[in-house]
Motif scaffolding. Sequence first.
Motif, PDB file in Angstrom:
ATOM      1  N   TYR A 182      10.153  -1.034   1.729  1.00  0.00           N
ATOM      2  CA  TYR A 182       8.791  -1.211   2.237  1.00  0.00           C
ATOM      3  C   TYR A 182       8.422  -0.099   3.218  1.00  0.00           C
ATOM      4  N   ALA A 183       9.382   0.333   4.038  1.00  0.00           N
ATOM      5  CA  ALA A 183       9.099   1.400   5.000  1.00  0.00           C
ATOM      6  C   ALA A 183       8.667   2.677   4.292  1.00  0.00           C
ATOM      7  N   GLU A 184       9.301   2.967   3.157  1.00  0.00           N
ATOM      8  CA  GLU A 184       8.892   4.153   2.401  1.00  0.00           C
ATOM      9  C   GLU A 184       7.507   3.968   1.796  1.00  0.00           C
ATOM     10  N   LEU A 185       7.258   2.818   1.212  1.00  0.00           N
ATOM     11  CA  LEU A 185       6.006   2.613   0.490  1.00  0.00           C
ATOM     12  C   LEU A 185       4.799   2.482   1.405  1.00  0.00           C
ATOM     13  N   VAL A 186       4.946   1.786   2.526  1.00  0.00           N
ATOM     14  CA  VAL A 186       3.784   1.596   3.394  1.00  0.00           C
ATOM     15  C   VAL A 186       3.411   2.887   4.110  1.00  0.00           C
ATOM     16  N   THR A 187       4.382   3.756   4.376  1.00  0.00           N
ATOM     17  CA  THR A 187       4.044   5.038   4.992  1.00  0.00           C
ATOM     18  C   THR A 187       3.507   6.025   3.961  1.00  0.00           C
ATOM     19  N   LYS A 188       3.806   5.775   2.722  1.00  0.00           N
ATOM     20  CA  LYS A 188       3.283   6.613   1.639  1.00  0.00           C
ATOM     21  C   LYS A 188       1.873   6.187   1.243  1.00  0.00           C
ATOM     22  N   GLU A 247      -5.373  -1.911   9.898  1.00  0.00           N
ATOM     23  CA  GLU A 247      -5.753  -2.300  11.250  1.00  0.00           C
ATOM     24  C   GLU A 247      -4.743  -1.800  12.272  1.00  0.00           C
ATOM     25  N   THR A 248      -3.858  -0.883  11.838  1.00  0.00           N
ATOM     26  CA  THR A 248      -2.814  -0.337  12.694  1.00  0.00           C
ATOM     27  C   THR A 248      -3.108   1.119  13.035  1.00  0.00           C
ATOM     28  N   GLN A 249      -2.851   1.492  14.263  1.00  0.00           N
ATOM     29  CA  GLN A 249      -3.039   2.870  14.703  1.00  0.00           C
ATOM     30  C   GLN A 249      -1.889   3.741  14.196  1.00  0.00           C
ATOM     31  N   ASN A 250      -2.232   4.805  13.469  1.00  0.00           N
ATOM     32  CA  ASN A 250      -1.247   5.758  12.960  1.00  0.00           C
ATOM     33  C   ASN A 250      -0.114   5.068  12.203  1.00  0.00           C
ATOM     34  N   PRO A 251      -0.427   4.348  11.118  1.00  0.00           N
ATOM     35  CA  PRO A 251       0.589   3.535  10.433  1.00  0.00           C
ATOM     36  C   PRO A 251       1.757   4.325   9.876  1.00  0.00           C
ATOM     37  N   ARG A 252       1.551   5.574   9.455  1.00  0.00           N
ATOM     38  CA  ARG A 252       2.659   6.330   8.860  1.00  0.00           C
ATOM     39  C   ARG A 252       3.783   6.576   9.855  1.00  0.00           C
ATOM     40  N   ARG A 253       3.455   6.703  11.121  1.00  0.00           N
ATOM     41  CA  ARG A 253       4.484   6.927  12.128  1.00  0.00           C
ATOM     42  C   ARG A 253       5.039   5.621  12.705  1.00  0.00           C
ATOM     43  N   VAL A 254       4.214   4.602  12.721  1.00  0.00           N
ATOM     44  CA  VAL A 254       4.553   3.371  13.427  1.00  0.00           C
ATOM     45  C   VAL A 254       5.424   2.424  12.615  1.00  0.00           C
ATOM     46  N   TYR A 255       5.177   2.302  11.312  1.00  0.00           N
ATOM     47  CA  TYR A 255       5.773   1.223  10.535  1.00  0.00           C
ATOM     48  C   TYR A 255       7.299   1.224  10.438  1.00  0.00           C
ATOM     49  N   GLN A 315       3.388  13.273   5.862  1.00  0.00           N
ATOM     50  CA  GLN A 315       4.731  12.863   6.239  1.00  0.00           C
ATOM     51  C   GLN A 315       4.908  11.384   5.959  1.00  0.00           C
ATOM     52  N   HIS A 316       6.032  11.023   5.375  1.00  0.00           N
ATOM     53  CA  HIS A 316       6.327   9.615   5.184  1.00  0.00           C
ATOM     54  C   HIS A 316       7.830   9.396   5.138  1.00  0.00           C
TER      55      HIS A 316
END
Length: 454
Positions: free
Chosen positions: A72-78, A228-236, A389-390
């Motif tokens: 999930y970390a890979e897919l949600v940042t992608k 609804e998240t700030q900067n999701p690619r870095r945060v998740y 980046q992801h």
Amino acid sequence: MNIMNSETGPSAQDTPLKRAISKPLLVLFVTGDILGAGIYVVAGEIASEAGGAIWAPMLLAFALALLTATSYAELVTKYPQAAGAALYVHKAFKQPFLTFIVAIAVMASGISSASTSALAFGGDYLKAFISFPQVLAAVLFLLVLALINYRGISESIRINLGLTLIEASGLLFVVIIGIVALAGGTGDVSRALEFKGDTTLPLAILGGAALAFFSFVGFEDSVNVAEETQNPRRVYPFALFSGLTIALILYLLVMITAAIIVPTEELSGSSAPLLQVVKIGVPTFPSNVFALMALFAVTNTALINLIMASRLLYGLSNQGIVPAVFSRVHTKRRTPWVSIIVVTGVAMVLVSTGTIGALAGTTVLLLLSVFTLVNVSVLILRRDLIFAQHFRAPTIIPVLGALSSAGLVIFTIATDPLAVLRAGMLVGLGVVLWFINRAFHGQAKDIDAQQLDA
């Protein structure tokens, strides 16, 4: 595990939803969803399967959850969009019918999990204060949560923050009770090493792990608030792994404490297992105080699952997969009010027709089926290069994630027919809706890649 740059692909998209979730709030959101009803309700059921060594199934369940969380970390940042697993499966398989079924399964799992929590709220923990019909209490409970959800994501997350701190405090209190009890000579450490005697060790651990997995579900909910998240690619990635790790540490300490303090025969099958720990470990402590903490924990799990389900329905509608009415956003509150009404209504039907055990089993079966497809999707989507980046998981992780999830699906089908029946009915309803949608709208309403990639 590393962060990669790819060469082509869409960037994160704008959204009409308010980006109100910061990195610390997302960590608490994930942690709060994982804690809550699972550990407060199913610990007794795990003891029924595994015996006193209830920490062992919990550890295995964590390992299995971590595999899929990494995918999930890979897919949600992608693909930082609200549709979650349905989006990933569609991009990988490009089969509209499969996408729709996955969407229904994920949404149904969130609603059934919230329904499990609602019934738990109306059960033994509430009876510490008042005798009230369980189903009626669950329905009224869901109505209150719907109003909180409608008020807005900021309000919901703030309430989640407070409830997360309370439920974590409750678990820490249980651990402190264990330390005090041991210091005073109460309890039996050897019980924490005893497995159920009438079954083989692997079956005892696996049977307990299938139930313990319910305690870790929730990490996947957070992908549906990506918009609804700030900067999701870095945060998740940080939020997902931090939430799971915090939950594991608390769970292991609580499970070991419960096994040491409460005789296994009393712990087994209890609907309020941690309340038993408090009553035996510190008899002078007012047990209703801890019961209140447990009610807050159950509330937190239900609220986050209703947020997830409503945002998923909104995301699917916004991508053209389900009718546009579900993407309506309240002009003042900026929340998907139609979706909130629908998911709350379905949850009310479930609490009126199911039990805690049946709904918990249904949740696990639905999610494990989805997790199998999500892990396979990671491997297929490695061909899709994204110019951003992801996070990238080691290839062995999604492979093991797919195999372990599929194995637990088969195990659950063989051992829990009620969960299979209820999950089949929910997915079957989705199939009916699919054909009704095609009958009214025909090919024009088919899902295509551009609709989800837009």
